[in-house]
Design a protein around this motif. Structure first.
Motif, short mmCIF file in Angstrom:
data_model
loop_
_atom_site.label_atom_id
_atom_site.label_comp_id
_atom_site.label_asym_id
_atom_site.label_seq_id
_atom_site.Cartn_x
_atom_site.Cartn_y
_atom_site.Cartn_z
N THR A 32 -21.98 -10.98 5.85
CA THR A 32 -20.60 -11.41 5.99
C THR A 32 -20.54 -12.54 7.01
O THR A 32 -21.06 -12.43 8.12
N THR A 33 -19.94 -13.65 6.59
CA THR A 33 -19.75 -14.80 7.46
C THR A 33 -18.26 -15.10 7.54
O THR A 33 -17.44 -14.40 6.94
N TRP A 34 -17.89 -16.14 8.24
CA TRP A 34 -16.48 -16.51 8.34
C TRP A 34 -15.92 -16.97 7.00
O TRP A 34 -14.72 -16.95 6.78
N GLY A 44 -37.62 -5.22 -9.70
CA GLY A 44 -38.80 -5.65 -10.42
C GLY A 44 -39.74 -4.50 -10.68
O GLY A 44 -39.58 -3.41 -10.11
N SER A 45 -40.70 -4.76 -11.53
CA SER A 45 -41.70 -3.74 -11.83
C SER A 45 -42.97 -4.42 -12.34
O SER A 45 -42.92 -5.52 -12.87
N CYS A 46 -44.07 -3.74 -12.15
CA CYS A 46 -45.36 -4.21 -12.63
C CYS A 46 -46.10 -3.05 -13.28
O CYS A 46 -46.06 -1.93 -12.76
N ALA A 47 -46.76 -3.32 -14.38
CA ALA A 47 -47.60 -2.32 -15.04
C ALA A 47 -48.53 -3.02 -16.02
O ALA A 47 -48.11 -3.94 -16.73
N TYR A 48 -49.78 -2.62 -16.02
CA TYR A 48 -50.76 -3.08 -17.00
C TYR A 48 -50.88 -4.60 -17.07
O TYR A 48 -50.93 -5.19 -18.13
N GLY A 49 -50.88 -5.25 -15.93
CA GLY A 49 -51.08 -6.69 -15.88
C GLY A 49 -49.86 -7.54 -16.16
O GLY A 49 -49.97 -8.74 -16.33
N ALA A 50 -48.69 -6.92 -16.22
CA ALA A 50 -47.45 -7.68 -16.46
C ALA A 50 -46.41 -7.29 -15.42
O ALA A 50 -46.30 -6.12 -15.07
N CYS A 51 -45.69 -8.27 -14.91
CA CYS A 51 -44.64 -8.01 -13.93
C CYS A 51 -43.34 -8.66 -14.40
O CYS A 51 -43.37 -9.73 -15.01
N GLN A 52 -42.23 -8.01 -14.09
CA GLN A 52 -40.90 -8.55 -14.39
C GLN A 52 -40.04 -8.40 -13.16
O GLN A 52 -40.20 -7.43 -12.40
N ARG A 53 -39.11 -9.34 -12.97
CA ARG A 53 -38.18 -9.22 -11.85
C ARG A 53 -36.85 -9.85 -12.22
O ARG A 53 -36.77 -10.74 -13.05
N SER A 54 -35.81 -9.36 -11.58
CA SER A 54 -34.47 -9.88 -11.76
C SER A 54 -33.81 -9.99 -10.39
O SER A 54 -34.06 -9.17 -9.51
N TYR A 55 -32.97 -11.00 -10.24
CA TYR A 55 -32.32 -11.25 -8.96
C TYR A 55 -30.93 -11.82 -9.23
O TYR A 55 -30.77 -12.69 -10.07
N THR A 56 -29.93 -11.32 -8.54
CA THR A 56 -28.57 -11.83 -8.67
C THR A 56 -27.97 -12.00 -7.29
O THR A 56 -28.03 -11.08 -6.47
N ALA A 57 -27.40 -13.16 -7.02
CA ALA A 57 -26.71 -13.43 -5.77
C ALA A 57 -25.26 -13.77 -6.08
O ALA A 57 -24.98 -14.53 -7.01
N THR A 58 -24.35 -13.18 -5.32
CA THR A 58 -22.91 -13.39 -5.53
C THR A 58 -22.28 -13.89 -4.25
O THR A 58 -22.51 -13.33 -3.18
N GLY A 59 -21.47 -14.94 -4.37
CA GLY A 59 -20.79 -15.51 -3.22
C GLY A 59 -19.42 -14.89 -2.99
O GLY A 59 -18.99 -14.01 -3.74
N PRO A 60 -18.72 -15.34 -1.96
CA PRO A 60 -17.44 -14.74 -1.59
C PRO A 60 -16.33 -14.95 -2.62
O PRO A 60 -15.35 -14.22 -2.62
#
Length: 101
Positions: A32-34, A44-60
């Motif tokens: 929290t900022t002004w 994310g997850s990794c298994a058997y030589g494969a990795c997946q990831r997801s990321y979401t950023a939300t502003g004010p």
């Protein structure tokens, strides 16, 4: 007898390798900022030589940016893909392959 011990040892090594490869994570954070509150969530997850990831950023003001990516490897190459979607629905996808040879 030696063959049985050798087969048992090989089976244990394979099982430990599979257990080691399987991994998942999840993170979340907010600041929290002004100007308001910014939040981010990732997983994310990794298994058997494969990795997946997801990321979401939300502003004010409720606008979000998300990124989804994956990477996989085999003996000779690494393949990757990533899609980033901006706050107005536009997205950019990047992908490729890196070969050992």
């Amino acid at each position: 007898m030696q063959r049985i011990l050798l087969a048992s040892a090989a089976a244990c090594i394979v099982m430990l390798g599979v257990a080691h490869d399987a991994a998942a994570w999840q993170r979340s954070k907010s600041v929290t900022t002004w100007r308001g509150t910014y939040s981010a969530q990732g997983s994310g997850s990794c298994a058997y030589g494969a990795c997946q990831r997801s990321y979401t950023a939300t502003g004010p003001y409720g606008r979000s940016v998300s990124r989804h990516g994956s990477i996989s490897r085999d003996a000779d190459s690494v393949d990757y893909s990533r899609t980033t979607t901006g706050p107005y629905g536009r997205s950019v996808t990047r992908s490729g392959s890196i070969s050992r040879y």
